[in-house]
Design a protein around this motif. Structure first.
Motif, PDB file in Angstrom:
ATOM      1  N   LEU A   1      -3.910  -5.779 -22.485  1.00 42.70           N
ATOM      2  CA  LEU A   1      -3.105  -6.752 -21.782  1.00 42.70           C
ATOM      3  C   LEU A   1      -1.761  -6.941 -22.554  1.00 42.70           C
ATOM      4  CD1 LEU A   1      -3.086  -9.257 -19.685  1.00 42.70           C
ATOM      5  CD2 LEU A   1      -3.914 -10.753 -21.678  1.00 42.70           C
ATOM      6  N   ALA A   2      -1.863  -6.781 -23.761  1.00 45.91           N
ATOM      7  CA  ALA A   2      -0.529  -6.743 -24.651  1.00 45.91           C
ATOM      8  C   ALA A   2       0.344  -5.481 -24.190  1.00 45.91           C
ATOM      9  CB  ALA A   2      -0.779  -6.818 -26.108  1.00 45.91           C
ATOM     10  N   GLU A   3      -0.283  -4.426 -24.061  1.00 43.68           N
ATOM     11  CA  GLU A   3       0.444  -3.359 -23.512  1.00 43.68           C
ATOM     12  C   GLU A   3       1.114  -3.247 -22.111  1.00 43.68           C
ATOM     13  OE1 GLU A   3       2.404   0.430 -23.417  1.00 43.68           O
ATOM     14  OE2 GLU A   3       1.329  -0.731 -25.213  1.00 43.68           O
ATOM     15  N   ALA A   4       0.385  -4.038 -21.432  1.00 45.70           N
ATOM     16  CA  ALA A   4       0.545  -4.038 -19.825  1.00 45.70           C
ATOM     17  C   ALA A   4       1.928  -5.152 -20.057  1.00 45.70           C
ATOM     18  CB  ALA A   4      -0.412  -4.657 -19.160  1.00 45.70           C
TER      19      ALA A   4
ATOM     20  N   ALA B   1      -8.393   7.047  -8.885  1.00 46.87           N
ATOM     21  CA  ALA B   1      -8.353   6.101  -9.968  1.00 46.87           C
ATOM     22  C   ALA B   1      -8.616   4.793  -9.565  1.00 46.87           C
ATOM     23  CB  ALA B   1      -6.791   6.119 -10.459  1.00 46.87           C
ATOM     24  N   GLN B   2      -8.168   4.179  -8.586  1.00 45.71           N
ATOM     25  CA  GLN B   2      -8.494   2.942  -8.082  1.00 45.71           C
ATOM     26  C   GLN B   2      -9.984   2.675  -7.892  1.00 45.71           C
ATOM     27  OE1 GLN B   2      -5.750   2.071  -4.882  1.00 45.71           O
ATOM     28  NE2 GLN B   2      -4.362   0.882  -6.178  1.00 45.71           N
ATOM     29  N   HIS B   3     -10.682   3.676  -7.382  1.00 40.92           N
ATOM     30  CA  HIS B   3     -12.074   3.550  -6.994  1.00 40.92           C
ATOM     31  C   HIS B   3     -12.858   3.616  -8.432  1.00 40.92           C
ATOM     32  CE1 HIS B   3     -15.838   4.191  -4.904  1.00 40.92           C
ATOM     33  NE2 HIS B   3     -15.994   5.316  -5.381  1.00 40.92           N
ATOM     34  N   THR B   4     -12.209   4.709  -9.287  1.00 39.97           N
ATOM     35  CA  THR B   4     -12.915   4.789 -10.578  1.00 39.97           C
ATOM     36  C   THR B   4     -12.925   3.353 -11.360  1.00 39.97           C
ATOM     37  OG1 THR B   4     -12.228   7.012 -10.619  1.00 39.97           O
ATOM     38  CG2 THR B   4     -13.022   5.968 -12.769  1.00 39.97           C
ATOM     39  N   GLN B   5     -12.045   2.635 -11.122  1.00 42.62           N
ATOM     40  CA  GLN B   5     -11.593   1.278 -12.156  1.00 42.62           C
ATOM     41  C   GLN B   5     -12.822   0.447 -11.495  1.00 42.62           C
ATOM     42  OE1 GLN B   5      -7.492  -0.405 -12.541  1.00 42.62           O
ATOM     43  NE2 GLN B   5      -8.385  -1.765 -10.983  1.00 42.62           N
TER      44      GLN B   5
ATOM     45  N   TYR C   1     -16.835  -0.942 -22.631  1.00 44.31           N
ATOM     46  CA  TYR C   1     -15.540  -1.409 -22.312  1.00 44.31           C
ATOM     47  C   TYR C   1     -14.655  -0.254 -22.464  1.00 44.31           C
ATOM     48  CZ  TYR C   1     -11.817  -4.616 -20.685  1.00 44.31           C
ATOM     49  OH  TYR C   1     -10.922  -5.066 -20.090  1.00 44.31           O
ATOM     50  N   LEU C   2     -14.811   0.636 -23.358  1.00 43.34           N
ATOM     51  CA  LEU C   2     -13.864   1.715 -23.104  1.00 43.34           C
ATOM     52  C   LEU C   2     -13.655   2.702 -22.028  1.00 43.34           C
ATOM     53  CD1 LEU C   2     -11.849   3.488 -24.709  1.00 43.34           C
ATOM     54  CD2 LEU C   2     -14.016   4.858 -25.458  1.00 43.34           C
ATOM     55  N   ASP C   3     -14.850   2.649 -21.350  1.00 41.55           N
ATOM     56  CA  ASP C   3     -14.791   3.382 -19.913  1.00 41.55           C
ATOM     57  C   ASP C   3     -13.920   2.445 -19.010  1.00 41.55           C
ATOM     58  OD1 ASP C   3     -16.433   5.464 -20.474  1.00 41.55           O
ATOM     59  OD2 ASP C   3     -18.144   4.329 -20.221  1.00 41.55           O
ATOM     60  N   VAL C   4     -14.098   1.231 -19.091  1.00 35.56           N
ATOM     61  CA  VAL C   4     -12.913   0.285 -18.093  1.00 35.56           C
ATOM     62  C   VAL C   4     -11.688   0.338 -18.491  1.00 35.56           C
ATOM     63  CG1 VAL C   4     -12.629  -2.106 -17.513  1.00 35.56           C
ATOM     64  CG2 VAL C   4     -14.994  -1.242 -17.935  1.00 35.56           C
ATOM     65  N   VAL C   5     -11.405   0.381 -19.709  1.00 34.89           N
ATOM     66  CA  VAL C   5     -10.060   0.631 -20.376  1.00 34.89           C
ATOM     67  C   VAL C   5      -9.308   1.980 -19.886  1.00 34.89           C
ATOM     68  CG1 VAL C   5      -8.410   0.743 -22.214  1.00 34.89           C
ATOM     69  CG2 VAL C   5     -10.227  -1.209 -22.320  1.00 34.89           C
ATOM     70  N   THR C   6     -10.144   2.975 -19.773  1.00 41.31           N
ATOM     71  CA  THR C   6      -9.610   4.266 -19.544  1.00 41.31           C
ATOM     72  C   THR C   6      -9.370   4.341 -18.174  1.00 41.31           C
ATOM     73  OG1 THR C   6     -10.992   5.222 -21.287  1.00 41.31           O
ATOM     74  CG2 THR C   6     -10.334   6.668 -19.553  1.00 41.31           C
ATOM     75  N   ALA C   7     -10.391   3.556 -17.032  1.00 40.54           N
ATOM     76  CA  ALA C   7     -10.095   3.647 -15.555  1.00 40.54           C
ATOM     77  C   ALA C   7      -9.034   2.711 -15.428  1.00 40.54           C
ATOM     78  CB  ALA C   7     -11.537   3.229 -15.331  1.00 40.54           C
ATOM     79  N   GLN C   8      -8.821   1.590 -15.905  1.00 39.63           N
ATOM     80  CA  GLN C   8      -7.620   0.851 -15.581  1.00 39.63           C
ATOM     81  C   GLN C   8      -6.372   1.431 -16.116  1.00 39.63           C
ATOM     82  OE1 GLN C   8      -8.888  -2.714 -17.515  1.00 39.63           O
ATOM     83  NE2 GLN C   8      -9.714  -3.817 -15.437  1.00 39.63           N
ATOM     84  N   THR C   9      -6.281   2.105 -17.092  1.00 35.21           N
ATOM     85  CA  THR C   9      -5.163   2.677 -17.603  1.00 35.21           C
ATOM     86  C   THR C   9      -4.625   3.650 -16.620  1.00 35.21           C
ATOM     87  OG1 THR C   9      -5.593   2.055 -19.933  1.00 35.21           O
ATOM     88  CG2 THR C   9      -3.798   3.727 -19.391  1.00 35.21           C
ATOM     89  N   SER C  10      -5.700   4.454 -16.286  1.00 35.94           N
ATOM     90  CA  SER C  10      -5.426   5.648 -15.315  1.00 35.94           C
ATOM     91  C   SER C  10      -4.855   5.309 -14.015  1.00 35.94           C
ATOM     92  CB  SER C  10      -6.659   6.603 -15.399  1.00 35.94           C
ATOM     93  OG  SER C  10      -7.104   7.156 -16.455  1.00 35.94           O
ATOM     94  N   ALA C  11      -5.551   3.764 -13.610  1.00 33.28           N
ATOM     95  CA  ALA C  11      -5.132   3.541 -12.123  1.00 33.28           C
ATOM     96  C   ALA C  11      -3.617   3.025 -12.296  1.00 33.28           C
ATOM     97  CB  ALA C  11      -6.167   2.389 -11.893  1.00 33.28           C
TER      98      ALA C  11
END
Length: 470
Positions: A229-232, A408-412, A426-436
């Protein structure tokens, strides 16, 4: 009388002479078609129509149109170019005046004293006396060798080049404004993308906090959500900073201080205009920078004639008419009148090589202007090819990136659902959201670059692309 009449006829005939070489614009081979291709095939020759001065209207954005109108009215650089054009026209007018007789009037009422020791002074001459003189003087250069006519031709060509410079300055400023506006529009879309992501990340953080408090998620999951969140937010701050710079630059272009100029975030996404499949290379001929370069070649050619004419005798007619009295009497009385009429001839005998150096300089300046003209044409062709290739390649890249965004959105979505179900950390979630997020931002950057390439193509063609089939 007959010899004088013959001399007059010869003089009038010689007035048609010109020492300038016969002018021919520098030749350069233009491509019949451009190497880069549109989606409809190669560009080829077609009938050229007039271009629209409001070329930016192809983007169908009323705010861009308003800004361009403000630029035309208030941009100081454009005002300076206009003043330079006016000065060039005035200078051409000064040169053109040399084609006509010059008549001046003078009056000189004097009271003066002559020296007692003046040589040959008569004994009855007064020491102090009045002298009143009034008259007219005429001079007219016959311009037998075309020196003045070539100066006028060069001045007119330079004025025309200045008009083209004005058009080129206007087109360049319009391009800068359109490019900045496209960038601003893209940054507004980037803000929307990041704002949506912030909403998603905030919800994800709340979900993770709830799971952490319920001893379902680890503290590492919580800190990852907080970091994401802070990075975004930091990325959003960076986009806002870039937008401020673009907004300030637009304000400068439209003649407003950056301190007071403001543009609200755009709600409309610009679309890339469709490029016709058949565009002639002859469209380059209407580019003002090329036209200005050609006019300067013409002026340099005329200046060769000026330099050559200096080798020949300069014939002019001079005349005086007036009256003079010693302080009293009628200036127009027959006894007080004076007049003079006759030709004046100037012929160079020895000048230490100055005339030869002047002619060599004029020829070298012609070669320089011709080379500059060819350089301008080659640059124009390169700019068209560059922007056409960019449009083609960026379109392909955007299509591939759109596929990456969708995946990427589907993966997210899958990652978030799996996390809520406890199937992944949650690492998988972060990775998917960052990629999207990265994929969406890359796609928007590509669209901005496509728009900027389309602006570059329009300007490279001199402003628009109206063409029709033969």
């Amino acid at each position: 009388m007959r010899p004088r009449l013959e001399l007059l006829i010869i003089a009038l005939a010689l007035q048609g002479c010109s020492m300038a070489p016969a002018y021919k614009a520098p030749t350069i081979d233009l491509p019949a078609q451009y190497r880069e291709q549109t989606s409809d095939g190669p560009w080829h020759l077609a009938k050229v129509q007039e271009s629209s001065p409001d070329w930016w209207q192809i983007y169908q954005d009323s705010r861009l149109n308003d800004l361009q109108q403000q630029l035309l009215k208030a941009n100081p650089d454009l005002a300076a170019a206009l003043a330079h054009f006016d000065a060039a026209q005035a200078y051409a007018g000064q040169l053109r005046a040399g084609l006509f007789p010059q008549i001046t009037a003078s009056a000189q009422p004097l009271r003066q004293r002559q020296s007692d020791g003046k040589p040959l002074r008569g004994s009855n001459q007064p020491s102090v006396y009045n002298s009143n003189t009034a008259g007219f003087a005429l001079s007219f250069d016959l311009d037998l060798w075309g020196r003045i006519r070539n100066q006028v031709a060069a001045g007119d060509a330079q004025a025309q080049a200045s008009a083209d410079d004005l058009a080129a300055a206007r087109l360049s400023l319009q391009q800068q404004l359109a490019t900045l506006y496209v960038q601003l529009n893209g940054l507004d879309t980037q803000q929307k993308i990041l704002t949506r992501s912030l909403d998603d990340y905030t919800q994800a953080l709340q979900l993770t906090r709830d799971r952490y408090e319920g001893a379902i998620a680890s503290e590492m999951d919580l800190t990852r959500a907080q970091s994401q969140l802070a990075e975004a937010r930091a990325q959003l701050d960076d986009v806002r900073a870039q937008r401020d710079l673009a907004e300030h630059a637009i304000g400068e272009l439209v003649g407003q201080p950056a301190s007071v100029f403001q543009l609200d975030a755009s709600e409309q996404m610009l679309g890339v205009p469709s490029v016709p499949g058949a565009l002639p290379s002859t469209l380059l001929q209407r580019r003002p920078d090329i036209a200005a370069a050609e006019r300067r070649v013409f002026a340099a050619n005329a200046n060769i004639g000026v330099a050559r004419a200096a080798w020949y005798p300069d014939f002019s007619l001079t005349g005086l008419l007036g009256g003079q009295t010693a302080g009293s009497g009628n200036l127009l009385a027959a006894g007080n009148r004076y007049w003079a009429l006759g030709p004046l001839v100037n012929l160079p005998i020895f000048d230490g090589g100055r005339l030869d150096a002047n002619e060599r300089q004029a020829k070298a300046e012609f070669e320089e202007a011709a080379a500059h003209y060819r350089s301008q044409v080659l640059r124009a062709v390169r700019e068209v090819e560059d922007n056409l290739g960019q449009l083609r390649d960026l379109q392909r890249e955007a299509e591939d990136e759109q596929a990456a965004v969708d995946a990427a959105q589907h993966t997210q979505t899958l990652a978030m659902n799996s996390y809520e179900a406890g199937a992944v950390n949650y690492l998988d979630v972060v990775t998917a959201q960052t990629s999207a997020l990265q994929a969406q931002r890359r796609l928007q950057t590509l669209r901005t670059r496509q728009l900027q390439a389309s602006v570059g193509l329009v300007v490279a063609l001199g402003g628009g692309w109206n063409s029709g089939a033969d």
